[in-house]
Design a protein around this motif. Structure first.
Motif, PDB file in Angstrom:
ATOM      1  N   ALA A 167       3.957   5.531   0.213  1.00 30.32           N
ATOM      2  CA  ALA A 167       2.656   6.192   0.311  1.00 30.32           C
ATOM      3  C   ALA A 167       2.422   6.570   1.769  1.00 30.32           C
ATOM      4  CB  ALA A 167       1.553   5.269  -0.176  1.00 30.32           C
ATOM      5  N   VAL A 168       2.271   7.869   2.020  1.00 35.22           N
ATOM      6  CA  VAL A 168       2.137   8.379   3.381  1.00 35.22           C
ATOM      7  C   VAL A 168       0.718   8.882   3.591  1.00 35.22           C
ATOM      8  CG1 VAL A 168       2.970  10.056   5.078  1.00 35.22           C
ATOM      9  CG2 VAL A 168       4.566   9.043   3.432  1.00 35.22           C
ATOM     10  N   GLY A 169       0.051   8.326   4.590  1.00 33.42           N
ATOM     11  CA  GLY A 169      -1.250   8.819   5.015  1.00 33.42           C
ATOM     12  C   GLY A 169      -1.177   9.284   6.450  1.00 33.42           C
ATOM     13  N   CYS A 170      -2.235   9.914   6.921  1.00 34.74           N
ATOM     14  CA  CYS A 170      -2.279  10.422   8.294  1.00 34.74           C
ATOM     15  C   CYS A 170      -3.573   9.949   8.950  1.00 34.74           C
ATOM     16  CB  CYS A 170      -2.206  11.946   8.301  1.00 34.74           C
ATOM     17  SG  CYS A 170      -0.676  12.587   7.596  1.00 34.74           S
ATOM     18  N   ASP A 171      -3.499   9.713  10.256  1.00 32.68           N
ATOM     19  CA  ASP A 171      -4.651   9.112  10.925  1.00 32.68           C
ATOM     20  C   ASP A 171      -5.861  10.037  10.970  1.00 32.68           C
ATOM     21  OD1 ASP A 171      -3.471  10.829  12.782  1.00 32.68           O
ATOM     22  OD2 ASP A 171      -3.399   9.362  14.409  1.00 32.68           O
ATOM     23  N   SER A 227      -3.844   6.900   0.418  1.00 32.86           N
ATOM     24  CA  SER A 227      -2.692   7.111  -0.457  1.00 32.86           C
ATOM     25  C   SER A 227      -2.074   5.783  -0.871  1.00 32.86           C
ATOM     26  CB  SER A 227      -1.641   7.986   0.256  1.00 32.86           C
ATOM     27  OG  SER A 227      -2.149   9.272   0.515  1.00 32.86           O
ATOM     28  N   LYS A 228      -1.960   4.865   0.069  1.00 38.42           N
ATOM     29  CA  LYS A 228      -1.383   3.555  -0.238  1.00 38.42           C
ATOM     30  C   LYS A 228      -2.274   2.787  -1.206  1.00 38.42           C
ATOM     31  CE  LYS A 228       0.546  -0.577   2.008  1.00 38.42           C
ATOM     32  NZ  LYS A 228      -0.345  -1.654   1.575  1.00 38.42           N
ATOM     33  N   ALA A 229      -3.582   2.808  -0.982  1.00 40.77           N
ATOM     34  CA  ALA A 229      -4.503   2.104  -1.874  1.00 40.77           C
ATOM     35  C   ALA A 229      -4.392   2.626  -3.304  1.00 40.77           C
ATOM     36  CB  ALA A 229      -5.931   2.239  -1.363  1.00 40.77           C
ATOM     37  N   THR A 230      -4.225   3.947  -3.439  1.00 42.72           N
ATOM     38  CA  THR A 230      -4.073   4.533  -4.777  1.00 42.72           C
ATOM     39  C   THR A 230      -2.778   4.077  -5.423  1.00 42.72           C
ATOM     40  OG1 THR A 230      -5.372   6.482  -4.185  1.00 42.72           O
ATOM     41  CG2 THR A 230      -3.882   6.690  -6.070  1.00 42.72           C
ATOM     42  N   MET A 231      -1.667   4.169  -4.697  1.00 38.91           N
ATOM     43  CA  MET A 231      -0.382   3.814  -5.278  1.00 38.91           C
ATOM     44  C   MET A 231      -0.293   2.339  -5.636  1.00 38.91           C
ATOM     45  SD  MET A 231       1.778   6.225  -5.941  1.00 38.91           S
ATOM     46  CE  MET A 231       0.353   7.052  -6.671  1.00 38.91           C
ATOM     47  N   GLU A 232      -0.972   1.504  -4.895  1.00 40.42           N
ATOM     48  CA  GLU A 232      -0.930   0.072  -5.220  1.00 40.42           C
ATOM     49  C   GLU A 232      -1.576  -0.225  -6.565  1.00 40.42           C
ATOM     50  OE1 GLU A 232      -0.722  -2.065  -0.838  1.00 40.42           O
ATOM     51  OE2 GLU A 232      -2.697  -1.539  -1.675  1.00 40.42           O
ATOM     52  N   ARG A 233      -2.384   0.697  -7.054  1.00 43.45           N
ATOM     53  CA  ARG A 233      -3.006   0.511  -8.366  1.00 43.45           C
ATOM     54  C   ARG A 233      -2.088   0.932  -9.510  1.00 43.45           C
ATOM     55  NH1 ARG A 233      -9.106   2.750  -8.277  1.00 43.45           N
ATOM     56  NH2 ARG A 233      -9.054   1.703 -10.325  1.00 43.45           N
ATOM     57  N   VAL A 234      -1.056   1.745  -9.217  1.00 43.39           N
ATOM     58  CA  VAL A 234      -0.237   2.302 -10.298  1.00 43.39           C
ATOM     59  C   VAL A 234       1.252   2.040 -10.129  1.00 43.39           C
ATOM     60  CG1 VAL A 234      -1.920   4.130 -10.782  1.00 43.39           C
ATOM     61  CG2 VAL A 234      -0.051   4.572  -9.169  1.00 43.39           C
ATOM     62  N   ALA A 235       1.658   1.366  -9.062  1.00 40.51           N
ATOM     63  CA  ALA A 235       3.082   1.122  -8.819  1.00 40.51           C
ATOM     64  C   ALA A 235       3.265  -0.311  -8.324  1.00 40.51           C
ATOM     65  CB  ALA A 235       3.635   2.112  -7.801  1.00 40.51           C
ATOM     66  N   SER A 236       4.420  -0.890  -8.625  1.00 43.78           N
ATOM     67  CA  SER A 236       4.655  -2.301  -8.298  1.00 43.78           C
ATOM     68  C   SER A 236       5.421  -2.501  -7.001  1.00 43.78           C
ATOM     69  CB  SER A 236       5.408  -2.971  -9.455  1.00 43.78           C
ATOM     70  OG  SER A 236       6.632  -2.299  -9.711  1.00 43.78           O
ATOM     71  N   ASN A 237       6.038  -1.447  -6.468  1.00 46.60           N
ATOM     72  CA  ASN A 237       6.881  -1.589  -5.274  1.00 46.60           C
ATOM     73  C   ASN A 237       6.478  -0.511  -4.274  1.00 46.60           C
ATOM     74  OD1 ASN A 237       8.886  -1.974  -3.374  1.00 46.60           O
ATOM     75  ND2 ASN A 237      10.582  -1.433  -4.735  1.00 46.60           N
ATOM     76  N   VAL A 238       5.411  -0.764  -3.515  1.00 50.29           N
ATOM     77  CA  VAL A 238       4.797   0.251  -2.659  1.00 50.29           C
ATOM     78  C   VAL A 238       4.935  -0.127  -1.186  1.00 50.29           C
ATOM     79  CG1 VAL A 238       2.681   1.522  -2.100  1.00 50.29           C
ATOM     80  CG2 VAL A 238       3.121   0.794  -4.457  1.00 50.29           C
ATOM     81  N   ARG A 239       5.374   0.834  -0.412  1.00 51.37           N
ATOM     82  CA  ARG A 239       5.388   0.702   1.042  1.00 51.37           C
ATOM     83  C   ARG A 239       4.456   1.773   1.603  1.00 51.37           C
ATOM     84  NH1 ARG A 239      10.567   2.747   4.526  1.00 51.37           N
ATOM     85  NH2 ARG A 239       9.558   2.882   6.554  1.00 51.37           N
ATOM     86  N   GLY A 240       3.651   1.439   2.594  1.00 49.88           N
ATOM     87  CA  GLY A 240       2.727   2.392   3.196  1.00 49.88           C
ATOM     88  C   GLY A 240       3.114   2.744   4.618  1.00 49.88           C
ATOM     89  N   VAL A 241       2.929   4.011   4.974  1.00 49.59           N
ATOM     90  CA  VAL A 241       3.175   4.511   6.333  1.00 49.59           C
ATOM     91  C   VAL A 241       2.014   5.409   6.711  1.00 49.59           C
ATOM     92  CG1 VAL A 241       4.653   5.943   7.800  1.00 49.59           C
ATOM     93  CG2 VAL A 241       5.688   4.418   6.125  1.00 49.59           C
ATOM     94  N   GLU A 242       1.530   5.281   7.940  1.00 53.26           N
ATOM     95  CA  GLU A 242       0.486   6.180   8.435  1.00 53.26           C
ATOM     96  C   GLU A 242       1.024   6.941   9.636  1.00 53.26           C
ATOM     97  OE1 GLU A 242      -4.009   5.739  10.194  1.00 53.26           O
ATOM     98  OE2 GLU A 242      -3.547   4.718   8.297  1.00 53.26           O
ATOM     99  N   LEU A 243       1.032   8.254   9.552  1.00 55.35           N
ATOM    100  CA  LEU A 243       1.547   9.100  10.628  1.00 55.35           C
ATOM    101  C   LEU A 243       0.458   9.343  11.660  1.00 55.35           C
ATOM    102  CD1 LEU A 243       3.596  11.729   8.576  1.00 55.35           C
ATOM    103  CD2 LEU A 243       4.289   9.470   9.396  1.00 55.35           C
TER     104      LEU A 243
END
Length: 296
Positions: free
Chosen positions: A245-249, A256-272
């Motif tokens: 899940a990629v977000g931007c500052d 994006s990460k908060a959304t994916m954590e609700r629908v996926a079991s293996n989530v990594r988040g990155v903020e550009l």
């Protein structure tokens, strides 16, 4: 196997040859840019853009991978049918596209509205989805309703785009003004406005002047409540493939990460950093680095 009629028109982007293909799938013409060789990236653009949005990223990924960047149905040089803009149907176009290109599996990368299409694709076709990247996006049914509600600080354009014929009539002839607003706005726009030039804006605006293009563009919003119901069904079983899940500052940040954590079991988040809502155009080097690292 879907038949295809290809118009091979090589273009050179930063010394990388990009093939321009027109493939016949699901009864539609789907225009696609393809470059490189190796494991596949399927890049799904956002609204109101086209595959042109990936022009800076493709030269960075293609030395390491096959990069496939279609114009989603209704956008760019792809067909603009009267129906079929729910994300489940658009995802079926992409499954047929990969079949036509003889691609067995891809890392699916979706930005903005392309992220919603990518989620439907990953949920429906896990066997085709090696990994999923969700960039600056949200999902109806899993929190996007707040972004749609101006009373909670959401954006006006959700309701406007859903309004029907009046939307097209108000934007027709003002396509560049319309696109420029979203690119240049302070909130969820660009951090550095010069990263998307007036020439780039005109590419997107010109695409919207094609017959049926505005209607098709707005139809991605007019199907959001159908998508909500589909997403709630998809969400009963979490995605199992790795998800980035990629977000931007200066964009959605951690949304994006908060959304994916609700629908996926293996989530990594990155903020550009130093990027607004359009990282493929604002920070292509940063984005390419995290994508290649995620692909492994």
């Amino acid at each position: 196997m879907p038949s295809n009629s290809t118009s091979l028109a090589p273009e050179h982007v930063d010394r990388v040859t990009v093939r321009s293909l027109t493939l016949r799938v699901n009864g539609l013409r789907i225009h696609t840019r393809v470059a490189g060789a190796g494991p596949a990236f399927l890049l799904l653009h956002g609204w109101p853009q086209t595959s042109y949005a990936w022009r800076k990223l493709m030269p960075l990924l293609s030395p390491h991978a096959t990069v496939i960047a279609p114009d989603l149905r209704g956008f760019g040089d792809s067909s603009k049918p009267a129906t079929g803009y729910d994300k489940k149907t658009v995802a079926s176009d992409l499954a047929a596209l990969l079949d036509a290109l003889h691609i067995d599996k891809a890392c699916v990368v979706g930005h903005d509205m392309g992220g919603q299409v990518g989620y439907a694709f990953a949920a429906l076709y896990p066997q085709l989805t090696d990994r999923f990247v969700f960039i600056e996006s949200g999902l109806p049914g899993f929190g996007q309703e707040n972004a749609m509600n101006v009373a909670t600080g959401g954006s006006w354009h959700f309701g406007f785009n859903m309004a029907g014929d009046i939307s097209e009539e108000l934007v027709r002839g003002r396509e560049a003004l319309f696109v420029r607003h979203f690119v240049r706005r302070d909130t969820v726009g660009t951090f550095d406005p010069s990263s998307i030039t007036e020439e780039d804006i005109n590419v997107y605006a010109t695409a919207l002047t094609q017959p049926g293009a505005l209607r098709a563009s707005f139809s991605y919003y007019r199907t959001l409540f159908v998508d909500r119901d589909d997403n709630l069904q998809f969400g009963l079983k979490k995605l199992e493939m790795p998800v980035l899940a990629v977000g931007c500052d200066f964009g959605y940040g951690g949304g994006s990460k908060a959304t994916m954590e609700r629908v996926a079991s293996n989530v990594r988040g990155v903020e550009l950093s130093e990027s607004g809502h359009y990282p493929a155009e604002e920070q292509p080097q940063q984005l390419a680095s995290v994508l290649l690292d995620f692909l492994g």
